[in-house]
Design a protein around this motif. Structure first.
Motif, short mmCIF file in Angstrom:
data_model
loop_
_atom_site.label_atom_id
_atom_site.label_comp_id
_atom_site.label_asym_id
_atom_site.label_seq_id
_atom_site.Cartn_x
_atom_site.Cartn_y
_atom_site.Cartn_z
N GLU A 98 91.34 58.94 44.61
CA GLU A 98 90.24 59.40 45.45
C GLU A 98 90.73 60.55 46.32
OE1 GLU A 98 86.81 56.20 46.45
OE2 GLU A 98 88.60 56.09 47.69
N ILE A 99 90.06 61.67 46.20
CA ILE A 99 90.37 62.83 47.01
C ILE A 99 89.35 62.93 48.15
CG2 ILE A 99 90.56 65.35 47.07
CD1 ILE A 99 92.81 64.08 45.55
N HIS A 100 89.86 62.95 49.37
CA HIS A 100 88.98 63.21 50.51
C HIS A 100 88.84 64.71 50.66
CE1 HIS A 100 88.82 64.45 54.83
NE2 HIS A 100 87.73 63.72 54.77
N PHE A 101 87.63 65.17 50.97
CA PHE A 101 87.45 66.59 51.25
C PHE A 101 86.32 66.80 52.25
CE2 PHE A 101 84.57 65.82 47.70
CZ PHE A 101 83.46 66.62 47.95
N VAL A 102 86.42 67.91 52.94
CA VAL A 102 85.35 68.36 53.82
C VAL A 102 84.59 69.45 53.06
CG1 VAL A 102 84.77 69.40 56.04
CG2 VAL A 102 86.71 67.84 55.86
N GLY A 103 83.28 69.36 53.08
CA GLY A 103 82.48 70.33 52.34
C GLY A 103 81.47 71.03 53.22
N VAL A 149 87.32 71.76 51.15
CA VAL A 149 88.65 71.64 51.77
C VAL A 149 89.20 70.25 51.47
CG1 VAL A 149 89.98 71.83 53.89
CG2 VAL A 149 87.88 73.16 53.62
N PRO A 150 89.99 70.09 50.41
CA PRO A 150 90.51 68.76 50.07
C PRO A 150 91.81 68.45 50.79
CG PRO A 150 91.11 70.31 48.36
CD PRO A 150 90.31 71.09 49.38
N GLY A 151 92.07 67.16 50.95
CA GLY A 151 93.38 66.70 51.38
C GLY A 151 94.24 66.46 50.15
N MET A 152 95.47 66.92 50.19
CA MET A 152 96.37 66.70 49.07
C MET A 152 96.56 65.20 48.85
SD MET A 152 99.88 68.89 48.40
CE MET A 152 100.07 69.08 50.15
N PRO A 153 96.70 64.74 47.62
CA PRO A 153 96.98 63.32 47.38
C PRO A 153 98.17 62.85 48.22
CG PRO A 153 96.51 64.40 45.31
CD PRO A 153 96.58 65.49 46.35
N GLY A 154 97.98 61.77 48.96
CA GLY A 154 99.02 61.27 49.84
C GLY A 154 98.94 61.83 51.24
N TYR A 155 97.98 62.71 51.50
CA TYR A 155 97.79 63.29 52.82
C TYR A 155 96.41 62.89 53.37
CZ TYR A 155 101.82 66.44 52.36
OH TYR A 155 103.09 66.95 52.22
N GLY A 156 96.35 62.61 54.67
CA GLY A 156 95.08 62.30 55.30
C GLY A 156 94.40 61.12 54.63
N SER A 158 93.06 61.08 51.56
CA SER A 158 93.20 61.04 50.10
C SER A 158 94.21 59.97 49.74
CB SER A 158 93.67 62.40 49.57
OG SER A 158 92.69 63.40 49.77
N THR A 159 93.95 59.26 48.65
CA THR A 159 94.85 58.18 48.28
C THR A 159 96.18 58.74 47.78
OG1 THR A 159 93.84 58.13 46.07
CG2 THR A 159 93.01 56.56 47.70
N PRO A 160 97.25 57.98 47.97
CA PRO A 160 98.57 58.47 47.54
C PRO A 160 98.75 58.39 46.04
CG PRO A 160 98.76 56.27 48.45
CD PRO A 160 97.33 56.69 48.68
N PRO A 161 99.73 59.10 45.51
CA PRO A 161 100.04 59.02 44.09
C PRO A 161 100.55 57.62 43.73
CG PRO A 161 101.07 60.95 45.09
CD PRO A 161 100.59 60.08 46.20
N PRO A 162 100.60 57.29 42.45
CA PRO A 162 101.09 55.98 42.03
C PRO A 162 102.56 55.78 42.41
CG PRO A 162 100.87 57.45 40.14
CD PRO A 162 100.23 58.14 41.30
N ILE A 163 102.96 54.51 42.61
CA ILE A 163 104.35 54.25 43.01
C ILE A 163 105.24 53.88 41.83
CG2 ILE A 163 103.58 53.46 45.28
CD1 ILE A 163 104.16 50.60 44.36
N HIS A 164 104.67 53.77 40.64
CA HIS A 164 105.48 53.34 39.50
C HIS A 164 106.07 54.51 38.71
CE1 HIS A 164 101.42 53.91 37.83
NE2 HIS A 164 102.03 54.22 36.70
N ARG A 165 105.75 55.74 39.10
CA ARG A 165 106.30 56.90 38.41
C ARG A 165 106.22 58.10 39.33
NH1 ARG A 165 102.73 60.63 36.70
NH2 ARG A 165 100.52 60.10 36.77
N GLU A 166 106.98 59.15 38.98
CA GLU A 166 106.97 60.38 39.76
C GLU A 166 105.87 61.30 39.27
OE1 GLU A 166 110.39 63.04 41.75
OE2 GLU A 166 110.50 62.94 39.56
N VAL A 167 105.19 61.92 40.20
CA VAL A 167 104.13 62.87 39.86
C VAL A 167 104.75 64.22 39.57
CG1 VAL A 167 102.12 64.10 40.78
CG2 VAL A 167 102.41 61.66 41.25
N ASN A 168 104.32 64.87 38.49
CA ASN A 168 104.92 66.16 38.16
C ASN A 168 104.18 67.30 38.83
OD1 ASN A 168 102.95 67.52 36.34
ND2 ASN A 168 103.32 65.77 35.00
N ILE A 169 104.75 68.47 38.75
CA ILE A 169 104.29 69.62 39.52
C ILE A 169 102.91 70.11 39.11
CG2 ILE A 169 105.30 71.37 38.02
CD1 ILE A 169 106.25 72.83 40.53
N LEU A 170 102.45 69.78 37.91
CA LEU A 170 101.17 70.28 37.42
C LEU A 170 99.99 69.38 37.78
CD1 LEU A 170 102.21 71.39 33.81
CD2 LEU A 170 102.03 72.81 35.86
#
Length: 396
Positions: A98-103, A149-156, A158-170
């Protein structure tokens, strides 16, 4: 009754859910904590050795005791005065988040979609002054842009990335693109980024067709072989010299994030004052004229209450050099670059041209790393001037 600036474009593929910010009262009690006694290092007030005991004590007093004390509920009301949403997105090879954003959405059929991307230690809050300027100048029927204006995943929020693997740059850029496509902007949009947002914007410009033009206020480039050093101006040489000092005097945080993010994340998420000192130091050091204490407290409080911003430190910072300097990420779409005087790194114009199709450039004698927050009027003017130059040529 429909709120102004809120109607989602009719061709949106997915309708985001309205979102209202309300932090539980119990969390507001967490500010009651202590500050250790001063040391020689923390007694220094010039910032060269880090945050000072005096500043941290004053900031805590502002939180708890002063007549003009910081009031989160007022900040919350300010955030809720804008339209907040949450949308489920799925980028490339990533779980739904879930991405939080202001519109701020226009009623105009020809409104230009614009994506605004923050970095660290920022959040969507950086762009609220810009959105307010837009609301002050334009009505929903005359606003020439759809602003997201979205919040990056894991910021504000917006939900954080999964904890079972690393998120890649793309993956984060792919999620941003999916958000814009779902909002009905698949035929074309412009993005503006600073700090980590500039890296994400550059990736999007290369990887995603719907992204038509890119405007940045942070671009880091090592001296290219194709540009002789003596051809850059004296002012640019001063910027380059200042850039060279950063690894020696101001990059300890970066080394820690890249190598031991788990330790730093646990420490920062365990102590409110530790988080304040950590973010407060960069908020002061990286701004031109220091950000107001209330502005810093608002940002740090958001980080603390949402318990985010600490889970993706390594992923958001690693491999940035590769993105800026790899031929694979040469931007073939219109590129704009705004230079703000006290940005932590400023690249000469001729060097930036080696990284993309630079068609617009402007230099300011004010502003720093948090340009949208420090100089919202200049930031707005640059954004609108860049859009005015490129949109007719890139729109479908």
């Amino acid at each position: 009754m429909t709120k102004p600036y809120s109607p989602i474009p009719k061709n949106a593929a997915a309708v985001p859910a309205p979102f209202h910010i309300e932090i539980p009262e119990s969390q507001l009690e967490e500010f009651k904590t202590f500050i250790p006694s001063p040391t020689y290092e923390s007694a220094q007030e010039d910032g060269k050795l880090g945050i000072s005991h005096k500043w941290l004590s004053a900031a805590k007093d502002e939180w708890l005791n002063s007549d003009d004390r910081f009031d989160w509920r007022k900040s919350e009301a300010n955030i809720n005065s804008f339209l907040n949403f949450k949308a489920k997105v799925k980028g490339e090879n990533v779980e739904y988040l879930e991405i939080h954003f202001v519109g701020l959405f226009s009623e105009r059929g020809d409104a230009i979609p614009v994506l605004l991307l923050h970095g660290w230690p920022g959040s969507f809050l950086e762009f609220l002054p810009l959105l307010q300027l837009m609301k002050d100048e334009y009505r929903p029927a005359t606003l020439p842009y759809h602003l997201t204006v979205p919040g990056m995943p894991g910021y504000g929020f917006s939900t954080p990335p999964p904890i079972h693997r690393e998120v890649n740059i793309l993956e984060v850029p792919a999620m941003y693109n999916q958000l814009m496509v779902n909002l009905g902007f698949g035929k074309g949009y412009i993005a503006k980024g600073g700090d980590i947002g500039s890296r994400n914007a550059r990736i999007m410009a290369v990887e995603h067709e719907a992204y038509k033009a890119i405007h940045l206020n942070l671009i880091t480039v090592n001296p290219p072989d194709s540009v002789p050093y003596d051809t850059i101006s004296g002012k640019e040489k001063a910027f380059v010299a200042r850039n060279a000092e950063l690894p020696r005097t101001g990059s300890a945080y970066l080394t820690g994030y890249r190598t031991k993010p788990a330790t730093i994340g646990l420490v920062l998420s365990s102590s409110l004052l530790t988080l304040l000192a950590w973010i407060g130091e960069k908020s002061l050091a990286w701004s031109d004229t220091s950000l107001s204490l209330h502005s810093i407290l608002k940002s740090v409080t958001l980080y603390w209450f949402t318990e985010h911003g600490l889970s993706i430190l390594r992923h958001t910072l690693k491999d940035s050099k590769h993105v800026y300097e790899s031929p694979d990420y040469f931007v073939k779409k219109p590129l704009g670059y705004s230079v703000f005087l006290k940005e932590i790194a400023v690249s000469p114009r001729s060097w930036v041209k080696t990284t993309g199709q630079l068609v617009w450039f402007r230099e300011h004698d004010a502003g720093g790393h948090f340009a949208a927050l420090e100089q919202p009027e200049l930031f707005k003017r640059d954004l609108e001037d860049f859009i005015g130059k490129v949109w007719e040529d890139v729109k479908e």
